[in-house]
Scaffold this motif. Structure first.
Motif, short mmCIF file in Angstrom:
data_model
loop_
_atom_site.label_atom_id
_atom_site.label_comp_id
_atom_site.label_asym_id
_atom_site.label_seq_id
_atom_site.Cartn_x
_atom_site.Cartn_y
_atom_site.Cartn_z
N SER A 8 0.81 -1.21 0.00
CA SER A 8 0.00 0.00 0.00
C SER A 8 0.84 1.26 0.00
O SER A 8 0.32 2.36 0.01
CB SER A 8 -0.91 0.01 1.24
N VAL A 9 2.18 1.14 0.03
CA VAL A 9 3.02 2.30 0.11
C VAL A 9 4.02 2.27 -1.03
O VAL A 9 4.73 1.29 -1.23
CB VAL A 9 3.79 2.34 1.45
N GLU A 10 4.09 3.33 -1.78
CA GLU A 10 5.07 3.43 -2.84
C GLU A 10 6.33 4.05 -2.27
O GLU A 10 6.30 5.12 -1.69
CB GLU A 10 4.53 4.27 -4.00
N VAL A 11 7.44 3.37 -2.44
CA VAL A 11 8.69 3.81 -1.83
C VAL A 11 9.67 4.18 -2.93
O VAL A 11 9.97 3.37 -3.80
CB VAL A 11 9.28 2.70 -0.95
N SER A 12 10.17 5.40 -2.88
CA SER A 12 11.18 5.83 -3.83
C SER A 12 12.54 5.35 -3.36
O SER A 12 12.94 5.59 -2.23
CB SER A 12 11.18 7.36 -3.93
N CYS A 13 13.25 4.63 -4.23
CA CYS A 13 14.54 4.04 -3.84
C CYS A 13 15.62 4.51 -4.80
O CYS A 13 15.36 4.78 -5.97
CB CYS A 13 14.47 2.52 -3.87
N SER A 14 16.84 4.59 -4.29
CA SER A 14 17.97 4.95 -5.13
C SER A 14 19.21 4.25 -4.63
O SER A 14 19.26 3.77 -3.50
CB SER A 14 18.19 6.48 -5.11
N SER A 15 20.22 4.19 -5.47
CA SER A 15 21.46 3.52 -5.09
C SER A 15 22.17 4.30 -4.00
O SER A 15 22.10 5.52 -3.92
CB SER A 15 22.37 3.41 -6.31
N ASP A 16 22.86 3.55 -3.11
CA ASP A 16 23.62 4.17 -2.03
C ASP A 16 25.10 4.08 -2.38
O ASP A 16 25.75 3.07 -2.17
CB ASP A 16 23.33 3.44 -0.71
N GLU A 17 25.64 5.17 -2.94
CA GLU A 17 27.02 5.16 -3.42
C GLU A 17 28.01 4.96 -2.28
O GLU A 17 29.10 4.42 -2.48
CB GLU A 17 27.33 6.45 -4.17
N GLU A 18 27.64 5.39 -1.07
CA GLU A 18 28.54 5.24 0.08
C GLU A 18 28.80 3.77 0.38
O GLU A 18 29.80 3.43 1.02
CB GLU A 18 27.94 5.92 1.31
N ALA B 112 34.43 -3.19 11.42
CA ALA B 112 34.30 -1.74 11.27
C ALA B 112 33.51 -1.29 10.03
O ALA B 112 32.63 -0.45 10.14
CB ALA B 112 35.68 -1.09 11.26
N PRO B 113 33.79 -1.82 8.83
CA PRO B 113 33.00 -1.37 7.66
C PRO B 113 31.51 -1.65 7.81
O PRO B 113 30.67 -0.89 7.32
CB PRO B 113 33.60 -2.18 6.50
N PHE B 114 31.17 -2.75 8.49
CA PHE B 114 29.77 -3.07 8.74
C PHE B 114 29.19 -2.13 9.78
O PHE B 114 28.14 -1.53 9.59
CB PHE B 114 29.68 -4.52 9.21
N MET B 115 29.90 -1.96 10.90
CA MET B 115 29.40 -1.12 11.99
C MET B 115 29.24 0.33 11.56
O MET B 115 28.32 1.01 11.99
CB MET B 115 30.35 -1.21 13.18
N SER B 116 30.13 0.79 10.68
CA SER B 116 30.08 2.19 10.27
C SER B 116 28.84 2.51 9.44
O SER B 116 28.49 3.67 9.27
CB SER B 116 31.34 2.55 9.48
N ARG B 117 28.19 1.47 8.91
CA ARG B 117 27.01 1.69 8.08
C ARG B 117 25.70 1.50 8.85
O ARG B 117 24.62 1.59 8.27
CB ARG B 117 27.06 0.78 6.86
N LEU B 118 25.79 1.23 10.14
CA LEU B 118 24.59 1.13 10.97
C LEU B 118 24.07 2.52 11.28
O LEU B 118 24.81 3.51 11.23
CB LEU B 118 24.91 0.37 12.26
N PRO B 119 22.79 2.64 11.62
CA PRO B 119 22.20 3.97 11.87
C PRO B 119 22.91 4.72 12.99
O PRO B 119 23.26 4.14 14.02
CB PRO B 119 20.76 3.63 12.26
N GLN B 120 23.11 5.99 12.78
CA GLN B 120 23.66 6.84 13.83
C GLN B 120 22.57 7.17 14.84
O GLN B 120 21.39 6.94 14.61
CB GLN B 120 24.24 8.12 13.21
N LEU B 121 22.98 7.71 15.96
CA LEU B 121 22.06 7.98 17.06
C LEU B 121 20.87 8.83 16.61
O LEU B 121 19.72 8.51 16.92
CB LEU B 121 22.80 8.67 18.21
N GLY B 122 21.11 9.87 15.86
CA GLY B 122 20.04 10.76 15.43
C GLY B 122 19.12 10.17 14.38
O GLY B 122 18.09 10.74 14.06
N GLU B 123 19.50 9.00 13.83
CA GLU B 123 18.70 8.36 12.79
C GLU B 123 17.76 7.29 13.33
O GLU B 123 16.97 6.73 12.59
CB GLU B 123 19.63 7.71 11.75
N MET B 124 17.83 7.01 14.63
CA MET B 124 17.01 5.97 15.22
C MET B 124 15.78 6.58 15.89
O MET B 124 15.88 7.62 16.54
CB MET B 124 17.82 5.15 16.23
N HIS B 125 14.63 5.91 15.72
CA HIS B 125 13.38 6.47 16.22
C HIS B 125 12.69 5.56 17.24
O HIS B 125 11.51 5.77 17.54
CB HIS B 125 12.44 6.76 15.06
N ASN B 126 13.40 4.57 17.80
CA ASN B 126 12.83 3.80 18.90
C ASN B 126 12.38 4.77 19.98
O ASN B 126 13.05 5.78 20.24
CB ASN B 126 13.88 2.84 19.48
#
Length: 429
Positions: free
Chosen positions: A36-46, A101-115
């Motif tokens: 029911s939701v259309e999601v706009s997606c794009s490549s993540d160059e990072e 480290a490369p995996f951990m660095s791509r996890l959400p930062q504190l300001g990006e989490m909405h729990n």
């Protein structure tokens, strides 16, 4: 082949982080897309170099049909080629289920989490009518206790933990809790699969192969290049999704409401009623997260039919109301005798006194009607604002609060209609 699921479950509050491996195993995990939701997606160059790095680390090909992208829901996995049902979309060997480290660095930062544990007092006030409000407070208290318990150890390893604050610890706690996966092997992080987002309406897939020592995701439908690939973390309500994962669905078929119903202390039969409930009802149970559920806490799911077809109000709640509305010691004794003569469960059959049976259900109806009114008021206060000065994060959390309360309101209204129908039918009989 066994299925695997995210750590969170139907119980909300969690044990200290260092006991996660003791959790029970396995529920089913599902795969699909938002319908029911259309999601706009794009490549993540990072993240273009992440999968090649992971495959070098694993020493094997992990996926040739998926890539990391960006969507309204954060980082996600997109189809990079056409995918058909039955195709294996990724395989992650067990030996790369934790680190680096490369995996951990791509996890959400504190300001990006909405729990909700990250919400301000003003933001939490938006969901005060939901039990998530109190669960959030309890959870923050528990996390702080965990932090204080391990903080003395930080001083022995200053090169790693110097300057670690409670906010840092809570951020790490939430990352592991919301992104770890559980199987018969215990708990682990699964790089790359970690980027898969959630959809509640999905078909079952197998994700863990114990014989091959790898985790894999099997497609259940066709995907075109650029489509976001989604899985179901579990049969979670918006309350669980918001508390544990930091997002909601606009319509969640697994929404539920937890309500408290207490026997008034001024009731002259209060002690006898509490004793009766203690003897004959299911005793308070400590859930897998270490928190006890009280006998006066009940969970209501959406009632599919107000006319008595299908599942109605929980029998345990109706039994509690029958005990609560009893007005004499003889009535309580009769209920106890009935429980002994049957399967030991208390007040699971309609009371022989029709007037008292009606009183019990009218009581429940009045309780739920009040909750409906309170939810309506709260939702009305959360009407979308066109103010250009509203911060994006607050606007997003406001929408999450609306989703949460709207789902609970739908459940409460269905329960109200069921009770009205029951009382009307009983009155005419």
């Amino acid at each position: 082949m066994l299925s695997i699921t995210r750590i969170a479950n139907h119980c909300w509050l969690h044990r200290p982080l260092f006991t996660l491996s003791n959790r029970p195993s396995i529920t089913k995990l599902k795969l699909s897309t938002f319908s029911s939701v259309e999601v706009s997606c794009s490549s993540d160059e990072e993240c273009d170099n992440f999968l090649p790095w992971l495959e070098r680390k694993a020493g094997t090909k992990i996926s040739s049909v998926l890539s990391i992208g960006k969507s309204a829901y954060g980082r996600s996995l997109l189809a990079s080629k056409s995918i058909e049902p039955g195709d294996c979309m990724l395989k992650v060997p067990y030996n790369v289920h934790s680190e680096w480290a490369p995996f951990m660095s791509r996890l959400p930062q504190l300001g990006e989490m909405h729990n909700t544990i990250f919400w301000s007092e003003r933001e939490l006030d938006m969901i005060r009518q939901s039990s998530v409000y109190q669960e959030t407070i309890k959870k923050n208290v528990q996390i702080e206790k965990n932090f204080l318990a391990v903080k003395p150890a930080f001083g022995h390893f200053p090169e790693f933990f110097d300057g670690i604050t409670f906010d840092d610890f809570r951020h790490a706690y939430a990352l592991v809790e919301s992104r770890a996966w559980r199987s018969t092997r215990g708990v682990s992080l699964i790089p790359f699969a970690d980027f898969l987002n959630h959809d509640g309406a999905a078909e079952e897939v197998v994700l863990s192969d114990e014989d091959k020592k790898l985790s894999e995701v099997i497609a259940d439908r066709n995907y075109s290049p650029g489509d976001q690939v989604l899985i179901r973390y579990g049969k979670f309500s918006n309350a669980t999704l918001l508390l544990d994962f930091g997002f909601t669905l606009s319509y969640n078929i697994y929404d539920e409401v937890r309500i408290q119903v207490n026997i008034p202390r001024h009731d002259p039969l209060c002690a006898k009623k509490l004793e009766l409930l203690h003897v004959h009802c299911t005793p308070a149970i400590e859930d897998v997260n270490g928190f006890s559920s009280s006998q006066d806490s009940f969970t209501i799911k959406e009632v599919r039919s107000a006319k008595g077809k299908g599942r109605g109000i929980p029998q345990s709640l109706r039994a509690f109301a029958r005990v609560l509305c009893s007005t004499s010691s003889q009535e309580l004794s009769d209920l106890a005798m009935e429980a002994v003569q049957n399967d030991g469960r208390l007040a699971r059959h309609p009371l022989k006194n029709k007037t008292r049976e009606l009183e019990a259900h009218w009581f429940l109806l009045s309780k739920i009607t009040r909750l409906v009114e309170e939810h309506n008021v709260s939702i009305k206060s959360l009407e979308p604002s066109s103010s250009p000065f509203m911060f994006q994060k607050f606007a997003l959390r406001k929408q999450m609060a609306r989703d949460l309360l709207a789902g609970e309101l739908r459940v409460l209204k269905s329960a109200s209609e069921w009770l009205k129908n029951y009382c009307t039918t009983l009155s005419k009989s």
